[in-house]
Write an enzyme that holds these catalytic residues in place. Structure first.
Site, PDB file in Angstrom:
ATOM      1  N   ARG A  42       0.858  -1.174   0.000  1.00  0.00           N
ATOM      2  CA  ARG A  42       0.000   0.000   0.000  1.00  0.00           C
ATOM      3  C   ARG A  42       0.903   1.235   0.000  1.00  0.00           C
ATOM      4  O   ARG A  42       2.120   1.125   0.011  1.00  0.00           O
ATOM      5  CB  ARG A  42      -1.019  -0.002   1.156  1.00  0.00           C
ATOM      6  CG  ARG A  42      -0.659  -0.724   2.393  1.00  0.00           C
ATOM      7  CD  ARG A  42       0.505  -0.151   3.149  1.00  0.00           C
ATOM      8  NE  ARG A  42       0.329   1.240   3.470  1.00  0.00           N
ATOM      9  CZ  ARG A  42       1.283   2.115   3.696  1.00  0.00           C
ATOM     10  NH1 ARG A  42       2.564   1.737   3.632  1.00  0.00           N
ATOM     11  NH2 ARG A  42       1.055   3.369   3.969  1.00  0.00           N
ATOM     12  N   GLN A  68      -1.862   2.114  10.207  1.00  0.00           N
ATOM     13  CA  GLN A  68      -0.588   2.098   9.467  1.00  0.00           C
ATOM     14  C   GLN A  68       0.531   2.784  10.248  1.00  0.00           C
ATOM     15  O   GLN A  68       1.696   2.463  10.083  1.00  0.00           O
ATOM     16  CB  GLN A  68      -0.741   2.788   8.096  1.00  0.00           C
ATOM     17  CG  GLN A  68      -1.569   2.019   7.096  1.00  0.00           C
ATOM     18  CD  GLN A  68      -3.013   2.467   7.096  1.00  0.00           C
ATOM     19  OE1 GLN A  68      -3.558   2.846   8.124  1.00  0.00           O
ATOM     20  NE2 GLN A  68      -3.662   2.432   5.939  1.00  0.00           N
ATOM     21  N   ASP A 100      -1.735  11.239  -1.560  1.00  0.00           N
ATOM     22  CA  ASP A 100      -2.165  10.266  -2.572  1.00  0.00           C
ATOM     23  C   ASP A 100      -2.538  10.926  -3.890  1.00  0.00           C
ATOM     24  O   ASP A 100      -2.440  10.305  -4.956  1.00  0.00           O
ATOM     25  CB  ASP A 100      -3.330   9.439  -2.037  1.00  0.00           C
ATOM     26  CG  ASP A 100      -2.818   8.420  -1.028  1.00  0.00           C
ATOM     27  OD1 ASP A 100      -2.592   8.811   0.129  1.00  0.00           O
ATOM     28  OD2 ASP A 100      -2.598   7.263  -1.413  1.00  0.00           O
TER      29      ASP A 100
HETATM   30  O1  MRU Z   1      -4.344   3.346   2.655  1.00  0.00           O
HETATM   31  P1  MRU Z   1      -2.870   3.481   2.505  1.00  0.00           P
HETATM   32  O2  MRU Z   1      -2.092   2.821   3.581  1.00  0.00           O
HETATM   33  O3  MRU Z   1      -2.388   3.114   1.125  1.00  0.00           O
HETATM   34  O4  MRU Z   1      -2.635   5.037   2.678  1.00  0.00           O
HETATM   35  C1  MRU Z   1      -1.367   5.552   2.573  1.00  0.00           C
HETATM   36  C2  MRU Z   1      -1.316   7.002   2.840  1.00  0.00           C
HETATM   37  O5  MRU Z   1      -2.296   7.644   3.116  1.00  0.00           O
HETATM   38  C3  MRU Z   1      -0.010   7.666   2.645  1.00  0.00           C
HETATM   39  O6  MRU Z   1       0.136   8.748   3.509  1.00  0.00           O
HETATM   40  C4  MRU Z   1       0.003   8.122   1.198  1.00  0.00           C
HETATM   41  O7  MRU Z   1      -0.074   7.043   0.321  1.00  0.00           O
HETATM   42  C5  MRU Z   1       1.104   8.994   0.868  1.00  0.00           C
HETATM   43  S1  MRU Z   1       2.693   8.295   1.045  1.00  0.00           S
HETATM   44  C6  MRU Z   1       2.763   7.136  -0.152  1.00  0.00           C
END
Ligand code: MRU
Length: 361
Positions: free
Chosen positions: A52, A198, A239
């Site tokens: 992810r 996370q 994102d």
């Molecule tokens: O749902 P996830 O774990 O993929 O979310 C990740 C995030 O929100 C990060 O902060 C984001 O992807 C930016 S760093 C790659």
């Protein structure tokens, strides 16, 4: 990054037709690798969050297209299935577009090698851009360290935008690693980041492996810490960033930005250019926010000491209705600056375009 003395990236081609990833669904309790051999296995790994993070799912999409070329399957159909896994991160569609462009002009005999080369180029570029973002962000931390005359610089971050969210180094944590490696005293407040945690599971794990001082906090603690002068700077990942500098990131980021503004704490979004969506300006209205299953909110998964294994427990009355929005949008007016592989830009249409005038005149 090193794990127990060995350097790892988060994704790599292990052997022809076999892409290997670190299985993030098992962290922090188990460090395990997962082999993916078909585009549908890659799509499932993205959907189930075995990997992810915006940058990493972009690279995974690229390797998914390589696996589609190996399988000799319908490439646009494979791209559509991979695209359907997670809607918010721009990097996913950016990588798919780049792969399809590279594959459009090659002969059938060259398809696999072309896909391999392009996926490897995207992966190497991702690591290189993260390293550069780290160097640019290091200067922001250094300035604060000088002002604090050697006292640790307190960074707050949300979710995981570190090494595990990209191929190496990360975004929000790249400046932290660069500062730590340069001998600047840093300490990171790690938001746990409900519902999937996370921060607790991944950010705490990777900072611990790099020996960066850090403290896990409940998601609601940031405002209190800022009111008491305990946060010097906020670094978050992103994102999808609009051409005007609105940034979508893990749900809860917006609240941190509001608290930061109220307390005069600088708030930076750290992102590579592959995260910028030049086609939109109004993030709140135009960015599609992923909605995930309600079970993630109704439950918590973690290590059960008594049973000696991972367990999932319900934290609310059975059947409680729950909503699970994966991301939110922080408007550009709350963003102090956007840190990219090319350096710092103001979160404005003019600021971003000036930095990328050659690509988007
Ligand atoms: O749902 P996830 O774990 O993929 O979310 C990740 C995030 O929100 C990060 O902060 C984001 O992807 C930016 S760093 C790659």
């Amino acid at each position: 990054m090193n794990v127990d003395g060995k350097h790892y990236r988060t994704i790599w081609l292990d052997s022809p037709g076999c892409v290997r990833i670190i299985d993030q669904a098992r962290l922090p309790h188990e460090f395990a690798l997962l082999d993916l051999r078909t585009p549908d296995e890659m799509a499932a790994a993205i959907r189930n969050m075995n990997l992810r993070g915006a940058g990493l799912i972009g690279c995974a999409a690229a390797w998914g297209m390589y696996l589609a070329a190996v399988e000799d399957t319908d490439l646009p159909a494979a791209a559509a299935r991979i695209q359907a896994t997670r809607p918010t991160a721009k990097n996913l569609e950016w990588a798919l577009e780049r792969m399809q462009k590279a594959l459009a002009t090659c002969t059938p005999a060259n398809r696999v090698e072309t896909a391999r080369r392009e996926a490897q180029a995207i992966t190497d570029e991702d690591a290189d851009f993260s390293r550069r973002m780290g160097q640019h962000g290091l200067e922001l931390i250094r300035e604060i360290a000088v002002r604090k005359s050697g006292q640790p610089v307190n960074v707050l971050t949300h979710c995981n935008a570190g090494w595990l969210a990209f191929v190496d180094y990360g975004t929000a944590l790249a400046p932290v690693y660069a500062a730590f490696d340069a001998g600047i005293p840093v300490h990171v407040w790690v938001d746990e980041t409900r519902p999937r945690n996370q921060g607790a599971a991944l950010t705490a794990w990777e900072l611990g492996h790099h020996r960066v001082p850090h403290t896990l906090i409940p998601d609601n603690a940031g405002g209190h810490l800022m009111q008491h002068g305990l946060v010097d700077i906020v670094f978050v990942g992103c994102d999808r960033c609009t051409a005007a500098g609105d940034v979508a990131n893990k749900i809860g980021t917006y609240l941190k930005a509001l608290a930061a503004r109220d307390n005069g704490v600088p708030f930076y979004a750290v992102l590579p250019s592959s995260t910028i969506d030049w086609s939109i300006e109004d993030g709140v209205r135009e960015i599609v926010i992923e909605e995930r299953g309600a079970e993630e909110v109704r439950t918590v998964t973690g290590w059960n000491d008594a049973a000696g294994k991972v367990a999932t427990v319900r934290i609310c009355p059975e059947g409680t209705p729950a909503a699970n929005y994966g991301f939110d949008v922080t408007p550009a007016r709350l963003v102090t600056g956007i840190l990219t592989e090319r350096g710092l830009a103001p979160a404005t249409p003019e600021g971003l375009r000036a930095l990328y005038a050659d690509l988007h005149p």
